[in-house]
Design a protein around this motif. Structure first.
Motif, PDB file in Angstrom:
ATOM      1  N   ASP A   1     -43.285  -5.718 -68.806  1.00  0.00           N
ATOM      2  CA  ASP A   1     -42.222  -5.493 -67.827  1.00  0.00           C
ATOM      3  C   ASP A   1     -40.838  -5.628 -68.462  1.00  0.00           C
ATOM      4  OD1 ASP A   1     -42.306  -8.227 -68.120  1.00  0.00           O
ATOM      5  OD2 ASP A   1     -42.236  -8.680 -65.983  1.00  0.00           O
TER       6      ASP A   1
ATOM      7  N   ARG B   1     -35.566  -4.737 -62.506  1.00  0.00           N
ATOM      8  CA  ARG B   1     -35.610  -6.192 -62.274  1.00  0.00           C
ATOM      9  C   ARG B   1     -34.203  -6.736 -62.027  1.00  0.00           C
ATOM     10  NH1 ARG B   1     -38.230  -8.356 -67.202  1.00  0.00           N
ATOM     11  NH2 ARG B   1     -38.327 -10.356 -66.156  1.00  0.00           N
TER      12      ARG B   1
ATOM     13  N   GLN C   1     -38.537 -16.497 -49.237  1.00  0.00           N
ATOM     14  CA  GLN C   1     -39.187 -17.490 -50.102  1.00  0.00           C
ATOM     15  C   GLN C   1     -38.415 -18.813 -50.124  1.00  0.00           C
ATOM     16  OE1 GLN C   1     -39.981 -15.950 -54.033  1.00  0.00           O
ATOM     17  NE2 GLN C   1     -41.234 -14.256 -53.282  1.00  0.00           N
TER      18      GLN C   1
ATOM     19  N   ARG D   1     -37.376 -16.133 -54.966  1.00  0.00           N
ATOM     20  CA  ARG D   1     -36.801 -14.861 -55.423  1.00  0.00           C
ATOM     21  C   ARG D   1     -36.104 -14.114 -54.292  1.00  0.00           C
ATOM     22  NH1 ARG D   1     -39.019 -14.711 -60.689  1.00  0.00           N
ATOM     23  NH2 ARG D   1     -38.837 -12.655 -61.575  1.00  0.00           N
TER      24      ARG D   1
ATOM     25  N   GLY E   1     -38.470 -19.161 -61.344  1.00  0.00           N
ATOM     26  CA  GLY E   1     -38.897 -17.850 -60.855  1.00  0.00           C
ATOM     27  C   GLY E   1     -39.215 -17.839 -59.372  1.00  0.00           C
ATOM     28  N   TYR E   2     -39.009 -18.938 -58.716  1.00  0.00           N
ATOM     29  CA  TYR E   2     -39.229 -19.043 -57.279  1.00  0.00           C
ATOM     30  C   TYR E   2     -38.172 -19.990 -56.728  1.00  0.00           C
ATOM     31  CZ  TYR E   2     -41.768 -19.141 -52.871  1.00  0.00           C
ATOM     32  OH  TYR E   2     -42.121 -18.979 -51.553  1.00  0.00           O
TER      33      TYR E   2
ATOM     34  N   LEU F   1     -48.597 -15.703 -62.234  1.00  0.00           N
ATOM     35  CA  LEU F   1     -49.012 -14.312 -61.991  1.00  0.00           C
ATOM     36  C   LEU F   1     -49.576 -13.681 -63.256  1.00  0.00           C
ATOM     37  CD1 LEU F   1     -46.055 -13.244 -59.685  1.00  0.00           C
ATOM     38  CD2 LEU F   1     -48.485 -13.146 -59.064  1.00  0.00           C
ATOM     39  N   ARG F   2     -48.918 -13.928 -64.408  1.00  0.00           N
ATOM     40  CA  ARG F   2     -49.422 -13.348 -65.664  1.00  0.00           C
ATOM     41  C   ARG F   2     -50.809 -13.910 -65.991  1.00  0.00           C
ATOM     42  NH1 ARG F   2     -43.903 -13.024 -66.594  1.00  0.00           N
ATOM     43  NH2 ARG F   2     -43.725 -15.210 -67.175  1.00  0.00           N
TER      44      ARG F   2
ATOM     45  N   ARG G   1     -43.575  -7.838 -73.742  1.00  0.00           N
ATOM     46  CA  ARG G   1     -43.954  -7.959 -72.325  1.00  0.00           C
ATOM     47  C   ARG G   1     -43.912  -6.590 -71.677  1.00  0.00           C
ATOM     48  NH1 ARG G   1     -41.225 -12.894 -68.969  1.00  0.00           N
ATOM     49  NH2 ARG G   1     -41.093 -11.264 -67.408  1.00  0.00           N
TER      50      ARG G   1
ATOM     51  N   MET H   1     -45.600  -5.841 -60.836  1.00  0.00           N
ATOM     52  CA  MET H   1     -44.807  -6.475 -61.894  1.00  0.00           C
ATOM     53  C   MET H   1     -44.331  -5.434 -62.909  1.00  0.00           C
ATOM     54  SD  MET H   1     -47.197  -9.817 -62.357  1.00  0.00           S
ATOM     55  CE  MET H   1     -46.287 -10.695 -63.616  1.00  0.00           C
TER      56      MET H   1
ATOM     57  N   LEU I   1     -41.008  -7.161 -56.637  1.00  0.00           N
ATOM     58  CA  LEU I   1     -41.513  -8.490 -56.288  1.00  0.00           C
ATOM     59  C   LEU I   1     -42.919  -8.402 -55.703  1.00  0.00           C
ATOM     60  CD1 LEU I   1     -38.416 -10.265 -54.690  1.00  0.00           C
ATOM     61  CD2 LEU I   1     -39.181 -10.269 -57.068  1.00  0.00           C
ATOM     62  N   VAL I   2     -43.784  -9.275 -56.164  1.00  0.00           N
ATOM     63  CA  VAL I   2     -45.124  -9.428 -55.610  1.00  0.00           C
ATOM     64  C   VAL I   2     -44.953 -10.002 -54.195  1.00  0.00           C
ATOM     65  CG1 VAL I   2     -47.323 -10.647 -55.953  1.00  0.00           C
ATOM     66  CG2 VAL I   2     -46.048  -9.769 -57.929  1.00  0.00           C
TER      67      VAL I   2
HETATM   68  P1  AMP Z   1     -40.633 -13.819 -64.315  1.00  0.00           P
HETATM   69  O1  AMP Z   1     -41.510 -14.261 -65.435  1.00  0.00           O
HETATM   70  O2  AMP Z   1     -40.182 -14.965 -63.451  1.00  0.00           O
HETATM   71  O3  AMP Z   1     -39.477 -12.973 -64.756  1.00  0.00           O
HETATM   72  O4  AMP Z   1     -41.520 -12.907 -63.356  1.00  0.00           O
HETATM   73  C1  AMP Z   1     -42.114 -11.705 -63.814  1.00  0.00           C
HETATM   74  C2  AMP Z   1     -42.500 -10.835 -62.625  1.00  0.00           C
HETATM   75  O5  AMP Z   1     -43.455 -11.537 -61.814  1.00  0.00           O
HETATM   76  C3  AMP Z   1     -41.360 -10.492 -61.674  1.00  0.00           C
HETATM   77  O6  AMP Z   1     -40.610  -9.366 -62.104  1.00  0.00           O
HETATM   78  C4  AMP Z   1     -42.114 -10.221 -60.377  1.00  0.00           C
HETATM   79  O7  AMP Z   1     -42.745  -8.955 -60.407  1.00  0.00           O
HETATM   80  C5  AMP Z   1     -43.221 -11.285 -60.434  1.00  0.00           C
HETATM   81  N1  AMP Z   1     -42.767 -12.553 -59.800  1.00  0.00           N
HETATM   82  C6  AMP Z   1     -42.515 -13.748 -60.401  1.00  0.00           C
HETATM   83  N2  AMP Z   1     -42.129 -14.671 -59.526  1.00  0.00           N
HETATM   84  C7  AMP Z   1     -42.123 -14.054 -58.312  1.00  0.00           C
HETATM   85  C8  AMP Z   1     -41.783 -14.464 -56.998  1.00  0.00           C
HETATM   86  N3  AMP Z   1     -41.344 -15.709 -56.737  1.00  0.00           N
HETATM   87  N4  AMP Z   1     -41.934 -13.548 -55.995  1.00  0.00           N
HETATM   88  C9  AMP Z   1     -42.355 -12.299 -56.226  1.00  0.00           C
HETATM   89  N5  AMP Z   1     -42.664 -11.833 -57.456  1.00  0.00           N
HETATM   90  C10 AMP Z   1     -42.557 -12.698 -58.486  1.00  0.00           C
END
Ligand code: AMP
Length: 191
Positions: free
Chosen positions: A135, A144, A92, A88, A85-86, A35-36, A133, A53, A58-59
């Motif tokens: 977020d 979060r 999913q 979540r 990260g999946y 996503l990033r 970051r 984010m 959550l996306v």
């Molecule tokens: P992370 O780097 O895994 O902490 O993810 C950063 C952000 O990306 C999360 O706070 C969500 O906004 C989004 N994100 C990452 N993975 C998911 C996922 N599996 N489903 C939905 N949003 C996600």
């Protein structure tokens, strides 16, 4: 080895996944990183995802599942993968099982990095300073962690009920934690 790494924001999933991918010779697939990258590339999906984010939410499940399917069919997961990260949420988790059944690559084990919430908040504050970051602001961090408790924590039971969960103490030296994960991964029966 097909491994799902579970844990709250700040539990060390990213750090451990980077080390484990070398030890296990499999790719590290982080939906947060995917996503990033979309955000950095300024794709329409990235623009849409950034606002979500930055709020710590959550996306949408469809967007993330689509990205993940594309990544899992890139041709480098023959030896397995580490998923970070999946899933979540429960939707999913079920979608992942369906996708991996279709790809004939079921999850071998889910590993939970267990870290006390007070320590998570401390670590996330440190990361906000070190990495900047967008977020990791205090308000987004709180959100979060709330999203994790409400939506992601049930995923732990999902794997536990399927006898596919190992809980690891996520506190201590980074290399000791890697050792703990590798010990349970090496004992896990192939799915
Ligand atoms: P992370 O780097 O895994 O902490 O993810 C950063 C952000 O990306 C999360 O706070 C969500 O906004 C989004 N994100 C990452 N993975 C998911 C996922 N599996 N489903 C939905 N949003 C996600």
């Amino acid at each position: 080895m097909r491994l799902v790494l579970l844990g709250a924001p700040g539990s060390g999933k990213g750090t451990q996944a980077t080390r484990l991918k070398d030890a296990l010779a499999v790719p590290h697939i982080s939906t947060g990183d995917l996503l990033r990258a979309a955000v950095a590339a300024g794709t329409p999906l990235g623009v849409q995802a950034k606002a979500v984010m930055d709020r710590g939410e959550l996306v949408s499940d469809d967007i993330v599942l689509g990205m993940l399917e594309e990544r899992l069919t890139a041709g480098d997961t023959g030896n397995g993968f580490i998923l970070d990260g999946y899933p979540r949420n429960l939707v999913q988790a079920r979608a992942l099982d369906e996708l991996l059944a279709r790809l004939q690559q079921p999850v071998d084990i889910a590993v939970l990095l267990d870290v006390d919430v007070e320590l998570l908040i401390e670590r996330l504050a440190g990361r906000a300073q070190a990495e900047g970051r967008s977020d990791d602001t205090p308000e987004t961090v709180r959100n979060r962690l709330r999203v994790y408790t409400e939506q992601t924590a049930p995923v732990i039971d999902f794997y536990e009920n399927g006898n596919r969960l190992a809980r690891i103490d996520g506190v201590g030296e980074v290399e000791d934690i890697t050792g703990r994960v590798l010990a349970v991964v090496q004992d896990a029966p192939a799915a």
